[in-house]
Design a protein around this motif. Structure first.
Motif, PDB file in Angstrom:
ATOM      1  N   UNK A 191      11.783  -1.038 -15.009  1.00  0.00           N
ATOM      2  CA  UNK A 191      11.300  -2.388 -14.686  1.00  0.00           C
ATOM      3  C   UNK A 191      10.317  -2.883 -15.748  1.00  0.00           C
ATOM      4  N   UNK A 192       9.426  -1.995 -16.185  1.00  0.00           N
ATOM      5  CA  UNK A 192       8.429  -2.341 -17.199  1.00  0.00           C
ATOM      6  C   UNK A 192       9.111  -2.816 -18.487  1.00  0.00           C
ATOM      7  N   UNK A 193      10.054  -2.025 -19.003  1.00  0.00           N
ATOM      8  CA  UNK A 193      10.704  -2.400 -20.255  1.00  0.00           C
ATOM      9  C   UNK A 193      11.555  -3.652 -20.100  1.00  0.00           C
ATOM     10  N   UNK A 194      12.241  -3.794 -18.985  1.00  0.00           N
ATOM     11  CA  UNK A 194      13.048  -4.998 -18.754  1.00  0.00           C
ATOM     12  C   UNK A 194      12.155  -6.236 -18.684  1.00  0.00           C
ATOM     13  N   UNK A 195      10.989  -6.118 -18.084  1.00  0.00           N
ATOM     14  CA  UNK A 195      10.024  -7.221 -18.026  1.00  0.00           C
ATOM     15  C   UNK A 195       9.579  -7.629 -19.430  1.00  0.00           C
ATOM     16  N   UNK A 196       9.612  -6.680 -20.356  1.00  0.00           N
ATOM     17  CA  UNK A 196       9.213  -6.951 -21.741  1.00  0.00           C
ATOM     18  C   UNK A 196      10.388  -7.315 -22.637  1.00  0.00           C
ATOM     19  N   UNK A 197      11.522  -7.643 -22.047  1.00  0.00           N
ATOM     20  CA  UNK A 197      12.649  -8.150 -22.821  1.00  0.00           C
ATOM     21  C   UNK A 197      13.601  -7.101 -23.352  1.00  0.00           C
ATOM     22  N   UNK A 198      13.430  -5.846 -22.971  1.00  0.00           N
ATOM     23  CA  UNK A 198      14.368  -4.802 -23.381  1.00  0.00           C
ATOM     24  C   UNK A 198      15.612  -4.904 -22.507  1.00  0.00           C
ATOM     25  N   UNK A 199      16.771  -4.685 -23.119  1.00  0.00           N
ATOM     26  CA  UNK A 199      18.052  -4.783 -22.428  1.00  0.00           C
ATOM     27  C   UNK A 199      18.727  -3.421 -22.464  1.00  0.00           C
ATOM     28  N   UNK A 200      19.229  -2.982 -21.310  1.00  0.00           N
ATOM     29  CA  UNK A 200      19.963  -1.711 -21.238  1.00  0.00           C
ATOM     30  C   UNK A 200      21.297  -1.875 -21.952  1.00  0.00           C
ATOM     31  N   UNK A 201      21.573  -0.988 -22.913  1.00  0.00           N
ATOM     32  CA  UNK A 201      22.820  -1.086 -23.678  1.00  0.00           C
ATOM     33  C   UNK A 201      23.695   0.155 -23.541  1.00  0.00           C
ATOM     34  N   UNK A 202      23.152   1.218 -22.962  1.00  0.00           N
ATOM     35  CA  UNK A 202      23.923   2.457 -22.828  1.00  0.00           C
ATOM     36  C   UNK A 202      23.322   3.305 -21.713  1.00  0.00           C
ATOM     37  N   UNK A 203      24.176   3.867 -20.895  1.00  0.00           N
ATOM     38  CA  UNK A 203      23.754   4.804 -19.856  1.00  0.00           C
ATOM     39  C   UNK A 203      24.338   6.159 -20.212  1.00  0.00           C
ATOM     40  N   UNK A 204      23.463   7.163 -20.349  1.00  0.00           N
ATOM     41  CA  UNK A 204      23.904   8.498 -20.723  1.00  0.00           C
ATOM     42  C   UNK A 204      23.912   9.446 -19.538  1.00  0.00           C
ATOM     43  N   UNK A 205      24.653  10.520 -19.682  1.00  0.00           N
ATOM     44  CA  UNK A 205      24.776  11.504 -18.602  1.00  0.00           C
ATOM     45  C   UNK A 205      23.763  12.642 -18.720  1.00  0.00           C
ATOM     46  N   UNK A 206      22.878  12.570 -19.704  1.00  0.00           N
ATOM     47  CA  UNK A 206      21.868  13.602 -19.894  1.00  0.00           C
ATOM     48  C   UNK A 206      22.245  14.627 -20.947  1.00  0.00           C
ATOM     49  N   UNK A 207      23.450  14.557 -21.459  1.00  0.00           N
ATOM     50  CA  UNK A 207      23.889  15.553 -22.440  1.00  0.00           C
ATOM     51  C   UNK A 207      23.197  15.395 -23.793  1.00  0.00           C
ATOM     52  N   UNK A 208      22.534  14.251 -24.021  1.00  0.00           N
ATOM     53  CA  UNK A 208      21.878  14.006 -25.309  1.00  0.00           C
ATOM     54  C   UNK A 208      20.367  14.243 -25.262  1.00  0.00           C
ATOM     55  N   UNK A 209      19.826  14.672 -24.105  1.00  0.00           N
ATOM     56  CA  UNK A 209      18.391  14.957 -24.066  1.00  0.00           C
ATOM     57  C   UNK A 209      18.155  16.375 -23.570  1.00  0.00           C
ATOM     58  N   UNK A 210      17.004  16.904 -23.916  1.00  0.00           N
ATOM     59  CA  UNK A 210      16.688  18.303 -23.603  1.00  0.00           C
ATOM     60  C   UNK A 210      16.489  18.562 -22.115  1.00  0.00           C
ATOM     61  N   UNK A 211      16.135  17.535 -21.378  1.00  0.00           N
ATOM     62  CA  UNK A 211      15.928  17.698 -19.942  1.00  0.00           C
ATOM     63  C   UNK A 211      17.250  17.710 -19.167  1.00  0.00           C
ATOM     64  N   UNK A 212      18.318  17.260 -19.818  1.00  0.00           N
ATOM     65  CA  UNK A 212      19.652  17.136 -19.190  1.00  0.00           C
ATOM     66  C   UNK A 212      19.620  16.163 -18.016  1.00  0.00           C
ATOM     67  N   UNK A 213      18.816  15.113 -18.178  1.00  0.00           N
ATOM     68  CA  UNK A 213      18.609  14.097 -17.148  1.00  0.00           C
ATOM     69  C   UNK A 213      19.302  12.804 -17.598  1.00  0.00           C
TER      70      UNK A 213
END
Length: 164
Positions: free
Chosen positions: A125-147
């Motif tokens: 919500x914070x980033x969207x309020x600042x004009x950021x737009x979601x462009x990709x949803x990942x399954x966690x395979x690209x981060x170390x937390x796997x989240x």
């Protein structure tokens, strides 16, 4: 009788120094624990502290929010990536995050990108309020937390400095 810490100084945003690394890591650890209690941390406390000392402060553009000589927030920029933005939990909701995002936009007028976890509804919500737009949803395979995560992008509006 006092009921909590007395805050006298308006936080100052400044480039982080090597001596800030431990305090920056401590803010990150407290903030992560408060905001994301269900997310598995990929690194120990000591590894987080080592990363701030060896990578974030000396190799990235790291900023500290300091009030009364105490680090209360941090922002790490790596190229056009807003890599980290964490605030002491009791400092959320008082405009400090807004100041960091405004600073990031001034420093990267051509645009920014970032990733946050899908479960972090407050950050989204914070980033969207600042004009950021979601462009990709990942399954966690690209981060170390796997989240599962979300990649956000901010580009300046047409006709503003830094826009095409």
């Amino acid at each position: 009788m006092t009921t909590g810490p007395v805050r006298t100084a308006e936080p100052v945003l400044r480039r982080a120094h090597d001596a800030d690394a431990a305090a920056l890591a401590d803010v990150w650890l407290r903030s992560f624990a408060a905001a994301l209690p269900a997310v598995r941390r990929a690194h120990s406390d000591d590894a987080v502290r080592a990363w701030f000392a060896a990578v974030a402060v000396p190799r990235c553009e790291t900023w500290a929010a300091v009030a009364d000589d105490v680090v209360i927030g941090l922002m790490v920029l790596d190229g056009d990536e807003l890599e980290q933005l964490y605030l002491d939990p009791d400092r959320r909701g008082h405009g400090l995050g807004d100041r960091f995002v405004d600073l990031a936009k001034q420093l990267r007028p051509d645009g920014l990108s970032l990733r946050t976890f899908q479960v972090n509804a407050g950050a989204r919500r914070f980033y969207e309020r600042h004009g950021f737009v979601a462009v990709e949803h990942g399954d966690g395979s690209r981060n170390e937390e796997r989240e599962p995560d979300v990649r956000y992008v901010w580009r300046p509006a047409e006709g503003t400095p830094g826009s095409p």
